[in-house]
Design a protein around this motif. Structure first.
Motif, PDB file in Angstrom:
ATOM      1  N   VAL A   8     -36.290  21.180  -4.802  1.00  0.00           N
ATOM      2  CA  VAL A   8     -35.062  20.417  -5.016  1.00  0.00           C
ATOM      3  C   VAL A   8     -34.331  20.239  -3.682  1.00  0.00           C
ATOM      4  O   VAL A   8     -33.863  19.147  -3.362  1.00  0.00           O
ATOM      5  CB  VAL A   8     -34.147  21.126  -6.045  1.00  0.00           C
ATOM      6  CG1 VAL A   8     -32.780  20.455  -6.122  1.00  0.00           C
ATOM      7  CG2 VAL A   8     -34.803  21.160  -7.412  1.00  0.00           C
ATOM      8  N   GLU A   9     -34.260  21.305  -2.885  1.00  0.00           N
ATOM      9  CA  GLU A   9     -33.593  21.240  -1.589  1.00  0.00           C
ATOM     10  C   GLU A   9     -34.253  20.201  -0.678  1.00  0.00           C
ATOM     11  O   GLU A   9     -33.584  19.392  -0.042  1.00  0.00           O
ATOM     12  CB  GLU A   9     -33.604  22.614  -0.920  1.00  0.00           C
ATOM     13  CG  GLU A   9     -32.877  22.650   0.407  1.00  0.00           C
ATOM     14  CD  GLU A   9     -32.939  24.009   1.096  1.00  0.00           C
ATOM     15  OE1 GLU A   9     -32.295  24.133   2.147  1.00  0.00           O
ATOM     16  OE2 GLU A   9     -33.629  24.916   0.598  1.00  0.00           O
ATOM     17  N   GLY A  10     -35.572  20.197  -0.621  1.00  0.00           N
ATOM     18  CA  GLY A  10     -36.298  19.227   0.196  1.00  0.00           C
ATOM     19  C   GLY A  10     -36.106  17.809  -0.305  1.00  0.00           C
ATOM     20  O   GLY A  10     -35.946  16.873   0.481  1.00  0.00           O
ATOM     21  N   ALA A  11     -36.118  17.634  -1.627  1.00  0.00           N
ATOM     22  CA  ALA A  11     -35.929  16.302  -2.214  1.00  0.00           C
ATOM     23  C   ALA A  11     -34.543  15.759  -1.886  1.00  0.00           C
ATOM     24  O   ALA A  11     -34.399  14.590  -1.501  1.00  0.00           O
ATOM     25  CB  ALA A  11     -36.131  16.361  -3.726  1.00  0.00           C
ATOM     26  N   GLN A  12     -33.517  16.598  -2.017  1.00  0.00           N
ATOM     27  CA  GLN A  12     -32.157  16.161  -1.707  1.00  0.00           C
ATOM     28  C   GLN A  12     -32.026  15.793  -0.228  1.00  0.00           C
ATOM     29  O   GLN A  12     -31.408  14.790   0.109  1.00  0.00           O
ATOM     30  CB  GLN A  12     -31.153  17.252  -2.076  1.00  0.00           C
ATOM     31  CG  GLN A  12     -31.015  17.414  -3.575  1.00  0.00           C
ATOM     32  CD  GLN A  12     -30.171  18.614  -3.962  1.00  0.00           C
ATOM     33  OE1 GLN A  12     -30.079  19.605  -3.242  1.00  0.00           O
ATOM     34  NE2 GLN A  12     -29.565  18.526  -5.133  1.00  0.00           N
ATOM     35  N   LEU A  13     -32.635  16.584   0.634  1.00  0.00           N
ATOM     36  CA  LEU A  13     -32.593  16.301   2.068  1.00  0.00           C
ATOM     37  C   LEU A  13     -33.286  14.977   2.379  1.00  0.00           C
ATOM     38  O   LEU A  13     -32.778  14.150   3.136  1.00  0.00           O
ATOM     39  CB  LEU A  13     -33.235  17.449   2.849  1.00  0.00           C
ATOM     40  CG  LEU A  13     -33.226  17.341   4.365  1.00  0.00           C
ATOM     41  CD1 LEU A  13     -31.799  17.286   4.900  1.00  0.00           C
ATOM     42  CD2 LEU A  13     -33.965  18.526   4.979  1.00  0.00           C
ATOM     43  N   TRP A  14     -34.450  14.735   1.768  1.00  0.00           N
ATOM     44  CA  TRP A  14     -35.182  13.489   1.989  1.00  0.00           C
ATOM     45  C   TRP A  14     -34.353  12.296   1.519  1.00  0.00           C
ATOM     46  O   TRP A  14     -34.258  11.283   2.216  1.00  0.00           O
ATOM     47  CB  TRP A  14     -36.529  13.528   1.270  1.00  0.00           C
ATOM     48  CG  TRP A  14     -37.374  12.324   1.533  1.00  0.00           C
ATOM     49  CD1 TRP A  14     -38.223  12.126   2.581  1.00  0.00           C
ATOM     50  CD2 TRP A  14     -37.438  11.123   0.740  1.00  0.00           C
ATOM     51  NE1 TRP A  14     -38.807  10.884   2.480  1.00  0.00           N
ATOM     52  CE2 TRP A  14     -38.347  10.248   1.367  1.00  0.00           C
ATOM     53  CE3 TRP A  14     -36.820  10.719  -0.436  1.00  0.00           C
ATOM     54  CZ2 TRP A  14     -38.648   8.993   0.863  1.00  0.00           C
ATOM     55  CZ3 TRP A  14     -37.110   9.455  -0.942  1.00  0.00           C
ATOM     56  CH2 TRP A  14     -38.024   8.610  -0.296  1.00  0.00           C
ATOM     57  N   LEU A  15     -33.750  12.399   0.330  1.00  0.00           N
ATOM     58  CA  LEU A  15     -32.931  11.302  -0.190  1.00  0.00           C
ATOM     59  C   LEU A  15     -31.754  11.010   0.737  1.00  0.00           C
ATOM     60  O   LEU A  15     -31.453   9.849   1.022  1.00  0.00           O
ATOM     61  CB  LEU A  15     -32.421  11.637  -1.599  1.00  0.00           C
ATOM     62  CG  LEU A  15     -33.468  11.617  -2.705  1.00  0.00           C
ATOM     63  CD1 LEU A  15     -32.893  12.200  -3.998  1.00  0.00           C
ATOM     64  CD2 LEU A  15     -34.002  10.217  -2.950  1.00  0.00           C
ATOM     65  N   GLU A  16     -31.107  12.062   1.240  1.00  0.00           N
ATOM     66  CA  GLU A  16     -29.985  11.878   2.166  1.00  0.00           C
ATOM     67  C   GLU A  16     -30.437  11.216   3.464  1.00  0.00           C
ATOM     68  O   GLU A  16     -29.803  10.276   3.942  1.00  0.00           O
ATOM     69  CB  GLU A  16     -29.343  13.228   2.493  1.00  0.00           C
ATOM     70  CG  GLU A  16     -28.570  13.843   1.361  1.00  0.00           C
ATOM     71  CD  GLU A  16     -28.174  15.289   1.641  1.00  0.00           C
ATOM     72  OE1 GLU A  16     -28.270  15.740   2.807  1.00  0.00           O
ATOM     73  OE2 GLU A  16     -27.784  15.972   0.682  1.00  0.00           O
ATOM     74  N   GLN A  17     -31.535  11.710   4.038  1.00  0.00           N
ATOM     75  CA  GLN A  17     -31.967  11.215   5.344  1.00  0.00           C
ATOM     76  C   GLN A  17     -32.547   9.811   5.289  1.00  0.00           C
ATOM     77  O   GLN A  17     -32.473   9.068   6.265  1.00  0.00           O
ATOM     78  CB  GLN A  17     -32.975  12.185   5.971  1.00  0.00           C
ATOM     79  CG  GLN A  17     -32.338  13.474   6.420  1.00  0.00           C
ATOM     80  CD  GLN A  17     -33.297  14.347   7.196  1.00  0.00           C
ATOM     81  OE1 GLN A  17     -34.391  13.951   7.584  1.00  0.00           O
ATOM     82  NE2 GLN A  17     -32.875  15.574   7.443  1.00  0.00           N
ATOM     83  N   THR A  18     -33.143   9.431   4.171  1.00  0.00           N
ATOM     84  CA  THR A  18     -33.738   8.098   4.078  1.00  0.00           C
ATOM     85  C   THR A  18     -32.782   7.071   3.484  1.00  0.00           C
ATOM     86  O   THR A  18     -33.013   5.866   3.610  1.00  0.00           O
ATOM     87  CB  THR A  18     -35.017   8.119   3.210  1.00  0.00           C
ATOM     88  OG1 THR A  18     -34.667   8.529   1.877  1.00  0.00           O
ATOM     89  CG2 THR A  18     -36.067   9.044   3.807  1.00  0.00           C
TER      90      THR A  18
END
Length: 125
Positions: A8-18
């Motif tokens: 979940v942490e990685g997914a949220q980070l990816w969504l924010e950065q992209t």
């Protein structure tokens, strides 16, 4: 919809950065990946031509999501692009041959146009 197998942490980070605004489904068991025939491949991900193209992106100052190593999971997992209709029928299937392999915009638009032409109602147009 974007499907990911990570945390979940990685997914949220990816969504924010992209800046991606699509909904995301986390598939930790990779059931969706397997159902679409998507596997992991050391040789396809680390293929020389793919690495060269990625290095060219870096040289051109193209930004990529910046992930902490602790969030990287299966870096050899290949993805794909699929277009499904509202009943789940696959209209476009493009399993990636390497991390940079994506269907052409022409192919995606053709699949969408074919869907609209076959639709009996006007709701999807």
């Amino acid at each position: 919809m974007v499907v990911s197998f990570g945390s979940v942490e990685g997914a949220q980070l990816w969504l924010e950065q992209t800046g991606c605004t699509f909904e995301m489904l986390l598939d930790s068991q990779k059931k969706v990946y397997l159902s679409f025939g998507l596997g992991s491949s050391f040789s396809k991900v680390l293929k020389f031509s793919c690495l060269m193209q990625l290095s060219e992106f870096s040289a051109a100052d193209r930004d990529f999501p910046d992930f902490p190593h602790r969030l990287l999971e299966d870096i050899f997992q290949l993805g794909g692009d699929f277009l499904l209709d509202e009943t789940g029928k696959v209209l476009l299937s493009h399993p990636s041959k390497n991390p940079l392999d994506r269907p052409s915009l022409k192919d995606v638009l053709k699949a969408k146009t074919d869907l609209l032409l076959s639709c009996q109602c006007c709701d999807l147009k």
